[in-house]
Design a protein around this motif. Sequence first.
Motif, PDB file in Angstrom:
ATOM      1  N   LYS A   1       0.825  -1.208   0.000  1.00 39.54           N
ATOM      2  CA  LYS A   1       0.000   0.000   0.000  1.00 39.54           C
ATOM      3  C   LYS A   1       0.864   1.265   0.000  1.00 39.54           C
ATOM      4  N   TYR A   2       1.978   1.224   0.733  1.00 41.62           N
ATOM      5  CA  TYR A   2       2.875   2.371   0.842  1.00 41.62           C
ATOM      6  C   TYR A   2       4.261   1.999   0.336  1.00 41.62           C
ATOM      7  N   SER A   3       4.874   2.918  -0.379  1.00 42.84           N
ATOM      8  CA  SER A   3       6.227   2.702  -0.890  1.00 42.84           C
ATOM      9  C   SER A   3       7.257   3.121   0.154  1.00 42.84           C
ATOM     10  N   SER A   4       8.512   2.824  -0.112  1.00 43.21           N
ATOM     11  CA  SER A   4       9.601   3.234   0.772  1.00 43.21           C
ATOM     12  C   SER A   4       9.687   4.753   0.873  1.00 43.21           C
ATOM     13  N   GLN A   5       9.158   5.448  -0.112  1.00 40.58           N
ATOM     14  CA  GLN A   5       9.198   6.908  -0.094  1.00 40.58           C
ATOM     15  C   GLN A   5       8.476   7.476   1.138  1.00 40.58           C
ATOM     16  N   TYR A   6       7.439   6.785   1.611  1.00 43.49           N
ATOM     17  CA  TYR A   6       6.732   7.233   2.815  1.00 43.49           C
ATOM     18  C   TYR A   6       7.650   7.202   4.036  1.00 43.49           C
ATOM     19  N   ILE A   7       8.424   6.131   4.162  1.00 48.29           N
ATOM     20  CA  ILE A   7       9.380   6.022   5.273  1.00 48.29           C
ATOM     21  C   ILE A   7      10.426   7.116   5.152  1.00 48.29           C
ATOM     22  N   ASN A   8      10.949   7.290   3.948  1.00 51.01           N
ATOM     23  CA  ASN A   8      11.984   8.301   3.725  1.00 51.01           C
ATOM     24  C   ASN A   8      11.460   9.700   4.027  1.00 51.01           C
TER      25      ASN A   8
ATOM     26  N   LEU B   1       8.955  10.487   6.039  1.00 47.24           N
ATOM     27  CA  LEU B   1       8.739  10.589   7.472  1.00 47.24           C
ATOM     28  C   LEU B   1      10.066  10.859   8.177  1.00 47.24           C
ATOM     29  N   TYR B   2      11.083  10.088   7.846  1.00 46.75           N
ATOM     30  CA  TYR B   2      12.398  10.267   8.469  1.00 46.75           C
ATOM     31  C   TYR B   2      12.943  11.674   8.208  1.00 46.75           C
ATOM     32  N   ARG B   3      12.909  12.102   6.964  1.00 51.72           N
ATOM     33  CA  ARG B   3      13.442  13.430   6.626  1.00 51.72           C
ATOM     34  C   ARG B   3      12.635  14.546   7.279  1.00 51.72           C
ATOM     35  N   GLY B   4      11.322  14.371   7.366  1.00 52.42           N
ATOM     36  CA  GLY B   4      10.480  15.365   8.033  1.00 52.42           C
ATOM     37  C   GLY B   4      10.820  15.501   9.505  1.00 52.42           C
ATOM     38  N   ILE B   5      11.052  14.373  10.157  1.00 50.01           N
ATOM     39  CA  ILE B   5      11.428  14.397  11.569  1.00 50.01           C
ATOM     40  C   ILE B   5      12.799  15.048  11.724  1.00 50.01           C
ATOM     41  N   LYS B   6      13.751  14.593  10.926  1.00 55.77           N
ATOM     42  CA  LYS B   6      15.129  15.106  11.016  1.00 55.77           C
ATOM     43  C   LYS B   6      15.169  16.623  10.806  1.00 55.77           C
ATOM     44  N   LYS B   7      14.387  17.106   9.867  1.00 56.44           N
ATOM     45  CA  LYS B   7      14.356  18.533   9.542  1.00 56.44           C
ATOM     46  C   LYS B   7      13.689  19.361  10.644  1.00 56.44           C
ATOM     47  N   ASN B   8      12.795  18.746  11.406  1.00 54.55           N
ATOM     48  CA  ASN B   8      11.942  19.501  12.327  1.00 54.55           C
ATOM     49  C   ASN B   8      12.163  19.197  13.797  1.00 54.55           C
TER      50      ASN B   8
ATOM     51  N   ILE C   1       3.104   5.329   9.152  1.00 57.99           N
ATOM     52  CA  ILE C   1       3.961   5.596   8.015  1.00 57.99           C
ATOM     53  C   ILE C   1       3.532   6.827   7.207  1.00 57.99           C
ATOM     54  N   ASP C   2       2.256   7.196   7.284  1.00 57.47           N
ATOM     55  CA  ASP C   2       1.750   8.267   6.420  1.00 57.47           C
ATOM     56  C   ASP C   2       1.665   9.632   7.103  1.00 57.47           C
ATOM     57  N   TRP C   3       2.313   9.779   8.261  1.00 55.62           N
ATOM     58  CA  TRP C   3       2.358  11.091   8.892  1.00 55.62           C
ATOM     59  C   TRP C   3       3.187  12.029   8.029  1.00 55.62           C
ATOM     60  N   ILE C   4       2.746  13.265   7.929  1.00 55.30           N
ATOM     61  CA  ILE C   4       3.490  14.305   7.223  1.00 55.30           C
ATOM     62  C   ILE C   4       3.877  15.349   8.266  1.00 55.30           C
ATOM     63  N   ILE C   5       5.157  15.533   8.460  1.00 60.03           N
ATOM     64  CA  ILE C   5       5.663  16.450   9.474  1.00 60.03           C
ATOM     65  C   ILE C   5       5.799  17.838   8.863  1.00 60.03           C
TER      66      ILE C   5
ATOM     67  N   PRO D   1      12.757  -3.799   2.599  1.00 61.70           N
ATOM     68  CA  PRO D   1      13.548  -2.607   2.918  1.00 61.70           C
ATOM     69  C   PRO D   1      14.094  -1.862   1.694  1.00 61.70           C
ATOM     70  N   LYS D   2      13.748  -2.304   0.516  1.00 56.75           N
ATOM     71  CA  LYS D   2      14.292  -1.712  -0.709  1.00 56.75           C
ATOM     72  C   LYS D   2      14.049  -0.197  -0.740  1.00 56.75           C
ATOM     73  N   ASP D   3      15.115   0.540  -0.998  1.00 50.63           N
ATOM     74  CA  ASP D   3      15.109   1.993  -1.199  1.00 50.63           C
ATOM     75  C   ASP D   3      14.814   2.810   0.056  1.00 50.63           C
ATOM     76  N   ILE D   4      14.880   2.226   1.228  1.00 48.89           N
ATOM     77  CA  ILE D   4      14.726   2.997   2.467  1.00 48.89           C
ATOM     78  C   ILE D   4      16.087   3.582   2.832  1.00 48.89           C
ATOM     79  N   VAL D   5      16.103   4.854   3.217  1.00 46.43           N
ATOM     80  CA  VAL D   5      17.360   5.545   3.515  1.00 46.43           C
ATOM     81  C   VAL D   5      18.155   4.790   4.580  1.00 46.43           C
ATOM     82  N   ASP D   6      19.474   4.859   4.454  1.00 47.19           N
ATOM     83  CA  ASP D   6      20.368   4.120   5.346  1.00 47.19           C
ATOM     84  C   ASP D   6      20.256   4.526   6.813  1.00 47.19           C
ATOM     85  N   ASP D   7      19.806   5.748   7.097  1.00 44.47           N
ATOM     86  CA  ASP D   7      19.719   6.217   8.477  1.00 44.47           C
ATOM     87  C   ASP D   7      18.581   5.569   9.261  1.00 44.47           C
ATOM     88  N   VAL D   8      17.692   4.886   8.578  1.00 41.60           N
ATOM     89  CA  VAL D   8      16.585   4.183   9.235  1.00 41.60           C
ATOM     90  C   VAL D   8      17.009   2.736   9.457  1.00 41.60           C
ATOM     91  N   GLU D   9      16.943   2.290  10.714  1.00 43.49           N
ATOM     92  CA  GLU D   9      17.309   0.906  11.010  1.00 43.49           C
ATOM     93  C   GLU D   9      16.166  -0.011  10.603  1.00 43.49           C
TER      94      GLU D   9
END
Length: 162
Positions: A12-19, A21-28, A88-92, A42-50
């Motif tokens: 339902k959700y691509s790795s882009q949602y995780i990315n 979310l992570y970037r939104g948190i990191k930025k804010n 996964i679908d939170w927008i920060i 785990p395909k295409d999920i940023v390396d900073d996410v365990e």
Amino acid sequence: MIHILTLKVGDKYSSQYINNLYRGIKKNTTVEFKMYCYTEDPKDIVDDVEIIELANPNLLKLQWHKIQFHSKNFAGIKNGERCLILDIDWIITGNLDDILSFDIKSGHFGCFERWWSNLRHFCKLNGGFQMFYMGETNYLWERFNKNPEYWQRYYVENGFAE
């Protein structure tokens, strides 16, 4: 330090949602955090996410895998560490420091109110935002895990969940 847990299961959700979310948190936030994604893909999920491997995605139905976040030492997180489950679908869109540094009392469970549902009379908890200390909510996992089919069916058949 806060441990942020999220789930990506199925397609339902691509790795882009995780990315995002992570970037939104990191930025804010200026609060130190570690983010985890429980997934079978785990395909295409940023390396900073365990990545925490979800070995058997068919064991439970979709969102029900989140209940495992409450099991003692999930993802190797030590008992007593502060955790936050986010959907996964939170927008920060703004600063999270007050939320991520919130000093929840030991033995308490934090959540946002379920504002979108006509089931608020039954349950006001928003499952997409749960704050707790690792180990203190293990009883949720233990009770659910004794009969997962029953609990999944119970909430769906009574219209409390999908």
